[in-house]
Enzyme design. Structure first.
Site, PDB file in Angstrom:
ATOM      1  N   ARG A 198       0.837  -1.201   0.000  1.00  0.00           N
ATOM      2  CA  ARG A 198       0.000   0.000   0.000  1.00  0.00           C
ATOM      3  C   ARG A 198       0.878   1.260   0.000  1.00  0.00           C
ATOM      4  NH1 ARG A 198      -3.559  -1.514   5.164  1.00  0.00           N
ATOM      5  NH2 ARG A 198      -1.544  -2.454   5.715  1.00  0.00           N
ATOM      6  N   GLU A 231      -5.849   4.692  13.765  1.00  0.00           N
ATOM      7  CA  GLU A 231      -6.752   3.749  14.439  1.00  0.00           C
ATOM      8  C   GLU A 231      -7.421   4.303  15.686  1.00  0.00           C
ATOM      9  OE1 GLU A 231      -2.742   2.929  16.381  1.00  0.00           O
ATOM     10  OE2 GLU A 231      -3.469   3.395  14.355  1.00  0.00           O
ATOM     11  N   TYR A 268      -1.052   4.548  10.634  1.00  0.00           N
ATOM     12  CA  TYR A 268      -1.393   3.559  11.661  1.00  0.00           C
ATOM     13  C   TYR A 268      -0.191   3.380  12.576  1.00  0.00           C
ATOM     14  CZ  TYR A 268      -5.526   2.087   8.998  1.00  0.00           C
ATOM     15  OH  TYR A 268      -6.739   2.055   8.351  1.00  0.00           O
ATOM     16  N   LYS A 295       1.646   1.979   7.303  1.00  0.00           N
ATOM     17  CA  LYS A 295       2.020   1.179   8.469  1.00  0.00           C
ATOM     18  C   LYS A 295       2.895   1.985   9.423  1.00  0.00           C
ATOM     19  CE  LYS A 295       1.012  -2.305   9.359  1.00  0.00           C
ATOM     20  NZ  LYS A 295      -0.181  -2.646  10.174  1.00  0.00           N
ATOM     21  N   ALA A 319      -6.827  -9.504  14.876  1.00  0.00           N
ATOM     22  CA  ALA A 319      -6.452  -8.548  15.926  1.00  0.00           C
ATOM     23  C   ALA A 319      -4.951  -8.522  16.194  1.00  0.00           C
ATOM     24  CB  ALA A 319      -7.195  -8.889  17.220  1.00  0.00           C
ATOM     25  N   ILE A 320      -4.153  -9.150  15.348  1.00  0.00           N
ATOM     26  CA  ILE A 320      -2.732  -9.296  15.627  1.00  0.00           C
ATOM     27  C   ILE A 320      -2.017  -7.940  15.672  1.00  0.00           C
ATOM     28  CG2 ILE A 320      -2.061  -9.632  13.212  1.00  0.00           C
ATOM     29  CD1 ILE A 320      -0.624 -11.451  16.330  1.00  0.00           C
ATOM     30  N   ASP A 321      -2.529  -6.929  14.952  1.00  0.00           N
ATOM     31  CA  ASP A 321      -1.923  -5.590  15.027  1.00  0.00           C
ATOM     32  C   ASP A 321      -1.939  -5.050  16.448  1.00  0.00           C
ATOM     33  OD1 ASP A 321      -0.922  -4.876  12.552  1.00  0.00           O
ATOM     34  OD2 ASP A 321      -2.853  -4.220  11.779  1.00  0.00           O
ATOM     35  N   HIS A 374      -0.668   1.524  16.232  1.00  0.00           N
ATOM     36  CA  HIS A 374      -0.879   0.327  17.060  1.00  0.00           C
ATOM     37  C   HIS A 374       0.205   0.215  18.133  1.00  0.00           C
ATOM     38  CE1 HIS A 374      -4.004  -0.966  14.290  1.00  0.00           C
ATOM     39  NE2 HIS A 374      -3.160  -0.833  13.272  1.00  0.00           N
ATOM     40  N   ASN A 407      -0.485  -7.236   8.435  1.00  0.00           N
ATOM     41  CA  ASN A 407      -0.963  -6.222   7.486  1.00  0.00           C
ATOM     42  C   ASN A 407      -1.766  -6.917   6.391  1.00  0.00           C
ATOM     43  OD1 ASN A 407       1.418  -7.413   6.480  1.00  0.00           O
ATOM     44  ND2 ASN A 407       1.857  -5.674   5.158  1.00  0.00           N
ATOM     45  N   VAL A 464      -1.045 -12.641   9.933  1.00  0.00           N
ATOM     46  CA  VAL A 464      -0.388 -11.587   9.153  1.00  0.00           C
ATOM     47  C   VAL A 464      -0.819 -10.225   9.677  1.00  0.00           C
ATOM     48  CG1 VAL A 464      -0.159 -10.540   6.875  1.00  0.00           C
ATOM     49  CG2 VAL A 464      -0.140 -13.037   7.120  1.00  0.00           C
ATOM     50  N   SER A 506     -10.546  -2.436   8.305  1.00  0.00           N
ATOM     51  CA  SER A 506     -11.251  -3.507   9.009  1.00  0.00           C
ATOM     52  C   SER A 506     -12.193  -4.231   8.060  1.00  0.00           C
ATOM     53  CB  SER A 506     -12.037  -2.927  10.187  1.00  0.00           C
ATOM     54  OG  SER A 506     -11.174  -2.375  11.155  1.00  0.00           O
TER      55      SER A 506
END
Length: 372
Positions: free
Chosen positions: A15, A118, A94, A75, A268-270, A96, A300, A298, A134
């Site tokens: 991206r 976020e 983002y 990211k 929800a791994i981020d 996180h 992203n 993963v 999402s």
């Protein structure tokens, strides 16, 4: 303002933070836009696309970070990028931060004013800059789960929709928000038998009313979760606490109760993941196995469909990016309390309470910062 967009360097991230459409709008507002050469290639945008709307192409990320007053990314900044940030500069991306103490410390040390997509809110209580990704991740989750269920990939060898005389996959979605709803819609559309778990009775009523039995709903008690995962072929983790680390809803001990070759997709791994055995993976090496259960984690996921994701994200972030550039970050945040909610760090101070609780760091109210 000089707005800079470097090429994303996280593994398998295709991206880009600014679309040509967003660059055109920024230039029309009188701002200078700098794009690192090749930054848009993964999403199908050429350097000429950016030049055609009045942006400048620069050769290196170092030049972007050195000259831009605002950095727009997708990211979280990687370690080498964090070293290039400075006080007085705005970072819009983002972040996180809750599960990432190292990044948090580096941002605080840099003094950068970091505004996280976020944690920006809206009048309806939603997260407008998280929502499009999402939606993408939710719709991708059954797709990648179906791939992981294939025997060659370590799964049980179960087809999502089954065939006449053979039942479909049993899919459990933990969380009925944006991710969970999109995941349930797609999984049900693939023919799977889907159950959505959530702790909000109003949300469960909404899902029942709108989707009218396309998938089942259950209250997300610990007992219900523990029972349903024992029969599931695919479990999708879709739980979000805005800004905070995701709760661990399935323990390592509970994996022994699941079917061998069952699949977990942790969207929800981020935010650290909602399964105790989750750790972040990449598109290059997306899966691993723990106690016979395949994990897809993963960090992203939307990067796999980079063009769709980039355009969707650009549509959402553009008005906020323009407000920050037109007014300056302080005035923009004073004028918009929902944008102010996105402020995570400023001049070495943490300004997000959920991150502070997760990492044990003192927090300064963003309203105090913006009035200073």
């Amino acid at each position: 303002m000089k707005i800079g967009c470097p090429k994303e360097i996280k593994a398998q991230e295709f991206r880009v933070g600014l679309t040509p459409a967003a660059a055109r709008e920024a230039v029309a507002h009188g701002h200078e836009v700098m794009i690192e050469t090749g930054a848009g290639a993964g999403a199908g945008f050429t350097d000429d696309d950016y030049l055609g709307v009045g942006a400048h192409i620069v050769d290196t990320a170092e030049e972007v970070f050195a000259k831009a007053g605002m950095i727009v990314k997708v990211k979280e900044p990687q370690a080498v990028e964090r070293k290039r940030l400075r006080e007085g500069q705005v970072l819009f991306t983002y972040l996180h931060l809750a599960p990432d103490p190292e990044q948090t410390r580096d941002l605080l040390d840099s003094g950068v004013t970091a505004i996280a997509y976020e944690t920006v809110t809206d009048a309806a209580g939603g997260l407008p800059l998280l929502a499009p990704m999402s939606e993408v991740a939710g719709r991708l989750a059954p797709q990648v789960g179906a791939w992981a269920l294939q025997k060659a990939n370590g799964g049980r060898g179960v087809l999502m929709g089954g065939v006449p005389g053979v039942g479909p996959a049993d899919v459990v979605v933990i969380g009925g928000g944006v991710v969970g709803t999109q995941a349930a819609r797609v999984a049900a559309g693939m023919g799977a038998d889907v159950t959505v778990l959530d702790r909000s009775l109003p949300r469960l009523r909404y899902l029942d009313d709108v989707y009218r039995g396309v998938f089942k709903t259950r209250y997300a008690s610990a007992d219900a979760t523990a029972h349903l995962i024992t029969t599931a072929d695919l479990v999708i983790g879709a739980v979000l606490i805005p800004g905070a680390a995701a709760p661990k809803l399935v323990t390592k001990a509970q994996l022994s109760t699941m079917k061998r070759g069952a699949v977990i997709v942790d969207v929800a791994i981020d935010q650290g993941g909602c399964f105790e055995t989750s750790h972040a993976t990449t598109h290059e090496n997306p899966i691993y196995e723990v106690d016979g259960v395949v994990h897809y984690c993963v960090a992203n996921m939307p990067g796999a469909v980079a063009r769709t994701s980039t355009i969707a994200l650009g549509n959402a972030t553009m008005p906020y990016m323009l407000a920050l550039a037109d007014k300056g970050w302080q005035a923009a945040c004073r004028d918009d309390a929902h944008l102010l909610a996105g402020l995570n760090t400023h001049a070495g101070k943490l300004t997000n309470y959920a991150v502070g609780r997760a990492l044990g760091i003192d927090v300064v109210s963003p309203s105090v910062i913006v009035k200073a």
